[in-house]
Design a protein around this motif. Structure first.
Motif, PDB file in Angstrom:
ATOM      1  N   ARG A 235     -66.728  38.768  66.306  1.00 62.68           N
ATOM      2  CA  ARG A 235     -66.618  38.470  64.878  1.00 62.68           C
ATOM      3  C   ARG A 235     -65.691  37.269  64.687  1.00 62.68           C
ATOM      4  NH1 ARG A 235     -64.455  43.705  62.073  1.00 62.68           N
ATOM      5  NH2 ARG A 235     -62.726  43.140  63.460  1.00 62.68           N
ATOM      6  N   LEU A 236     -65.997  36.439  63.717  1.00 63.89           N
ATOM      7  CA  LEU A 236     -65.156  35.275  63.436  1.00 63.89           C
ATOM      8  C   LEU A 236     -63.725  35.712  63.164  1.00 63.89           C
ATOM      9  CD1 LEU A 236     -66.147  32.308  61.162  1.00 63.89           C
ATOM     10  CD2 LEU A 236     -63.890  33.306  60.967  1.00 63.89           C
ATOM     11  N   ARG A 237     -62.769  34.979  63.740  1.00 63.42           N
ATOM     12  CA  ARG A 237     -61.349  35.302  63.560  1.00 63.42           C
ATOM     13  C   ARG A 237     -60.838  34.678  62.255  1.00 63.42           C
ATOM     14  NH1 ARG A 237     -58.600  36.693  68.430  1.00 63.42           N
ATOM     15  NH2 ARG A 237     -59.935  36.583  70.288  1.00 63.42           N
ATOM     16  N   PRO A 238     -60.436  35.488  61.278  1.00 63.10           N
ATOM     17  CA  PRO A 238     -59.907  34.904  60.034  1.00 63.10           C
ATOM     18  C   PRO A 238     -58.725  33.971  60.267  1.00 63.10           C
ATOM     19  CG  PRO A 238     -60.370  37.239  59.738  1.00 63.10           C
ATOM     20  CD  PRO A 238     -60.534  36.954  61.199  1.00 63.10           C
ATOM     21  N   ALA A 239     -57.866  34.306  61.234  1.00 62.35           N
ATOM     22  CA  ALA A 239     -56.716  33.444  61.500  1.00 62.35           C
ATOM     23  C   ALA A 239     -57.163  32.066  61.967  1.00 62.35           C
ATOM     24  CB  ALA A 239     -55.807  34.091  62.541  1.00 62.35           C
ATOM     25  N   LEU A 272     -66.029  40.156  56.320  1.00 63.02           N
ATOM     26  CA  LEU A 272     -66.377  39.469  55.072  1.00 63.02           C
ATOM     27  C   LEU A 272     -65.257  39.473  54.035  1.00 63.02           C
ATOM     28  CD1 LEU A 272     -70.102  40.627  54.703  1.00 63.02           C
ATOM     29  CD2 LEU A 272     -69.198  38.588  55.844  1.00 63.02           C
ATOM     30  N   PRO A 273     -64.557  40.595  53.784  1.00 61.25           N
ATOM     31  CA  PRO A 273     -63.503  40.548  52.763  1.00 61.25           C
ATOM     32  C   PRO A 273     -62.411  39.532  53.084  1.00 61.25           C
ATOM     33  CG  PRO A 273     -64.081  42.821  53.267  1.00 61.25           C
ATOM     34  CD  PRO A 273     -64.759  41.966  54.292  1.00 61.25           C
ATOM     35  N   GLU A 274     -61.961  39.497  54.335  1.00 58.89           N
ATOM     36  CA  GLU A 274     -60.910  38.562  54.716  1.00 58.89           C
ATOM     37  C   GLU A 274     -61.380  37.110  54.609  1.00 58.89           C
ATOM     38  OE1 GLU A 274     -61.864  41.251  56.329  1.00 58.89           O
ATOM     39  OE2 GLU A 274     -60.214  42.221  57.417  1.00 58.89           O
ATOM     40  N   ILE A 275     -62.601  36.859  55.058  1.00 60.38           N
ATOM     41  CA  ILE A 275     -63.131  35.495  54.995  1.00 60.38           C
ATOM     42  C   ILE A 275     -63.319  35.068  53.546  1.00 60.38           C
ATOM     43  CG2 ILE A 275     -65.151  34.082  55.549  1.00 60.38           C
ATOM     44  CD1 ILE A 275     -65.444  35.757  58.109  1.00 60.38           C
ATOM     45  N   ALA A 276     -63.797  35.984  52.714  1.00 68.11           N
ATOM     46  CA  ALA A 276     -63.985  35.665  51.298  1.00 68.11           C
ATOM     47  C   ALA A 276     -62.662  35.321  50.634  1.00 68.11           C
ATOM     48  CB  ALA A 276     -64.638  36.843  50.584  1.00 68.11           C
ATOM     49  N   GLU A 277     -61.609  36.033  50.984  1.00 69.51           N
ATOM     50  CA  GLU A 277     -60.296  35.754  50.400  1.00 69.51           C
ATOM     51  C   GLU A 277     -59.816  34.360  50.795  1.00 69.51           C
ATOM     52  OE1 GLU A 277     -55.784  37.714  50.202  1.00 69.51           O
ATOM     53  OE2 GLU A 277     -57.337  38.618  51.476  1.00 69.51           O
ATOM     54  N   ILE A 278     -60.018  33.999  52.059  1.00 66.48           N
ATOM     55  CA  ILE A 278     -59.590  32.678  52.526  1.00 66.48           C
ATOM     56  C   ILE A 278     -60.398  31.583  51.832  1.00 66.48           C
ATOM     57  CG2 ILE A 278     -59.492  31.151  54.533  1.00 66.48           C
ATOM     58  CD1 ILE A 278     -59.054  33.732  56.223  1.00 66.48           C
ATOM     59  N   ALA A 279     -61.736  31.772  51.758  1.00 67.27           N
ATOM     60  CA  ALA A 279     -62.593  30.767  51.126  1.00 67.27           C
ATOM     61  C   ALA A 279     -62.223  30.590  49.654  1.00 67.27           C
ATOM     62  CB  ALA A 279     -64.059  31.159  51.268  1.00 67.27           C
ATOM     63  N   ALA A 280     -62.005  31.706  48.968  1.00 65.31           N
ATOM     64  CA  ALA A 280     -61.646  31.622  47.545  1.00 65.31           C
ATOM     65  C   ALA A 280     -60.301  30.938  47.360  1.00 65.31           C
ATOM     66  CB  ALA A 280     -61.620  33.022  46.944  1.00 65.31           C
ATOM     67  N   GLY A 281     -59.362  31.207  48.263  1.00 62.87           N
ATOM     68  CA  GLY A 281     -58.045  30.582  48.152  1.00 62.87           C
ATOM     69  C   GLY A 281     -58.092  29.077  48.295  1.00 62.87           C
ATOM     70  N   TRP A 285     -67.060  27.194  48.995  1.00 61.62           N
ATOM     71  CA  TRP A 285     -68.280  28.000  48.914  1.00 61.62           C
ATOM     72  C   TRP A 285     -68.368  28.928  50.128  1.00 61.62           C
ATOM     73  CZ3 TRP A 285     -72.267  27.441  45.161  1.00 61.62           C
ATOM     74  CH2 TRP A 285     -73.448  28.123  45.425  1.00 61.62           C
ATOM     75  N   LEU A 286     -68.651  30.196  49.879  1.00 61.66           N
ATOM     76  CA  LEU A 286     -68.881  31.155  50.967  1.00 61.66           C
ATOM     77  C   LEU A 286     -70.350  31.520  51.009  1.00 61.66           C
ATOM     78  CD1 LEU A 286     -68.091  33.136  53.203  1.00 61.66           C
ATOM     79  CD2 LEU A 286     -67.537  34.811  51.407  1.00 61.66           C
TER      80      LEU A 286
END
Length: 513
Positions: A235-239, A272-281, A285-286
């Motif tokens: 899975r993609l690493r949010p960090a 998805l939740p973590e990635i969405a938070e980063i993209a929104a910040g 576009w996600l």
């Protein structure tokens, strides 16, 4: 000049049954299909899921059965033409309903979907304008509304059907590009990529290759894609995403983050939740490529794995994967219908403004296509016929088969499990007894021998077998999308792989000696 009232009518030289949409034509279609089914029952179907023989032999046999490659001066007639093609397709083609067909994300089609598709084809509607489709528009809008609710995208969401997941990803990135341009106060349709200096698209290293193709097609260049590392669960690493965004210079334009919900080989779902938070910040576009994984939403058991999907700006889903539709039945969903604004066109011969204002409009402004077939009909028929519970049982049945295959592989010393059953795929290797690179050759030869024998149809890929950073190795893959298969069928498939692996290993040793 002869008055019009005195002109005698000239009878048509063609019967009404010539055209499928007529009452007589529909009857002809039904009769022709019945005859084709009768022909299929007499054809020599291969014993396995694919004809035995080398590709050149199989293709040559099919070409010989078709006859000379020239347009006949006079046609064979409906019956003879369909009998010929039915025989060619059955005797020399693949059988996805065979329990040992387990190579690709290519399921056997549901009967109700095939029947509905034939009905839609008879009408030959095109979704670009009202007067090319009428009721087919209502069917697509119904289907999109159902899928929006399933994804949890909200009241402003919208969507459109496309000719495949690659095209859905392309359209999603196009909308992302235009949204980035609007943030800069420019019209990307008019200014092109020049309005976006140094465009960057982030995704995991396991994202589908269509992301690179889409960037090339949009003029961004494949170098715009920044693949990021995955964790031990693939899975993609949010960090890693946060760090990559923080490292971007002012000369770069982040266009989108692509998260994958169901990687092609492993079925892994990015967080998805973590990635969405980063993209929104970062105001980016996600896009979620859920071409494979979206079907998990039908299953109460698996639906939770897609938590966070509702946070996406756009979503790709393929109902010709975990939806058992004839290819292709892909959909792009967007969280806000205004995202389609850049696609809007007013064309005098299709959707003039006054006609559109009067309600005589179609879906031209939601697609890169003009003529667009009514693929929603087969999908709508499937959802109406089976419902969420029926489709969920099919998803669970395939997931159960994958988990059984995983347990069986773990129990076999000659096999190495590379990736467990996240959804309906299982990746593994035949160990062999030599060096890892010789085992690579052995696994490739094993799959080709299965194909040539016609006994089994399984997948192949490259994967890291020892965690992130390790070398990739040639692996084998079961992609299990037949809900009518049994655990006994899976045992037989594993047995066939083992037997073929031993044969290939012995032949390798003999040739080396």
């Amino acid at each position: 000049m002869t008055p019009l009232t005195e002109v005698s009518p000239v009878p048509s030289r063609f019967p009404p049954s010539l055209l499928a949409a007529s009452r007589e034509g529909l009857a002809e279609v039904s009769a022709a299909l019945a005859e084709a089914v009768d022909t299929a029952s007499h054809a020599r179907r291969p014993a396995g899921p694919i004809p035995a023989g080398t590709p050149s032999d199989v293709l040559a046999a099919a070409a010989e059965a078709l006859g000379p490659a020239q347009l006949p001066a006079e046609g064979l007639g409906t019956k003879a033409a369909l009998q010929l093609l039915t025989t060619v397709l059955v005797e020399h083609g693949i059988d996805l309903s065979h329990p040992r067909a387990a190579a690709h994300l290519q399921p056997p089609s549901l009967a109700v979907a095939v029947a509905a598709d034939a009905l839609a084809n008879a009408g030959n509607a095109s979704l670009d304008t009202y007067d090319s489709s009428a009721s087919a528009l209502a069917v697509e809008r119904w289907l999109i509304a159902v899928l929006i609710r399933l994804a949890g995208l909200g009241e402003r969401a919208d969507g459109v059907l496309t000719p495949g997941g690659s095209l859905s990803n392309l359209l999603g990135l196009l909308l992302a590009r235009d949204a980035a341009a609007l943030r800069r106060g420019v019209n990307a349709r008019e200014a092109g990529v020049a309005a976006l200096p140094g465009p960057v698209v982030f995704c995991s290293e396991l994202a589908h290759f269509s992301v690179h193709r889409a960037c090339a097609a949009l003029g961004l260049g494949e170098a715009a894609v920044r693949p990021l590392p995955v964790d031990e669960h693939r899975r993609l690493r949010p960090a890693a995403l946060s760090a990559a965004l923080a490292a971007l210079g002012p000369d770069r334009t982040p266009l989108a983050v692509i998260a994958t919900a169901g990687t092609t080989d492993f079925g892994s779902v990015d967080p998805l939740p973590e990635i969405a938070e980063i993209a929104a910040g970062h105001g980016i576009w996600l896009h979620v490529d859920a071409a494979y994984g979206f079907g998990a939403l039908f299953s109460p058991r698996l639906a939770g794995r897609l938590a966070g999907l509702e946070l996406a700006d756009s979503v790709t889903l393929d109902l010709h994967k975990l939806g058992w539709q004839p290819a292709a039945t892909s959909v792009l969903l967007v969280s806000d219908t205004t995202a389609f604004a850049a696609l809007d066109r007013q064309v005098a011969y299709l959707n003039p403004t006054d006609d559109a204002e009067a309600g005589y409009d179609g879906l031209l402004g939601r697609s890169l296509q003009t003529t667009r077939r009514a693929d929603a009909v087969k999908a709508a028929a499937t959802l109406l016929a089976h419902g969420r519970a029926g489709l969920g049982r099919m998803v669970d049945a395939c997931h159960d088969l994958a988990r059984h295959a995983e347990r069986r592989i773990l129990a076999e010393p000659e096999l190495e499990l590379v990736s467990p059953a996240e959804l309906t795929t299982v990746v593994f290797r035949y160990r062999g007894t030599g060096r890892p690179d010789s085992a690579d050759d052995l696994n490739g030869a094993l799959r080709r021998r299965l194909l040539e024998s016609g006994s089994a149809l399984i997948g192949r890929t490259d994967a890291r077998t020892a965690g992130p950073g390790s070398p990739t190795r040639v692996c084998l893959k079961f992609t299990l999308l037949n809900p009518t298969a049994t655990t006994e069928d899976i045992d037989g498939l594993v047995d066939t792989v083992l037997e073929t692996g031993r044969t290939c290993a012995r032949l390798t040793e003999e040739s080396a000696a």
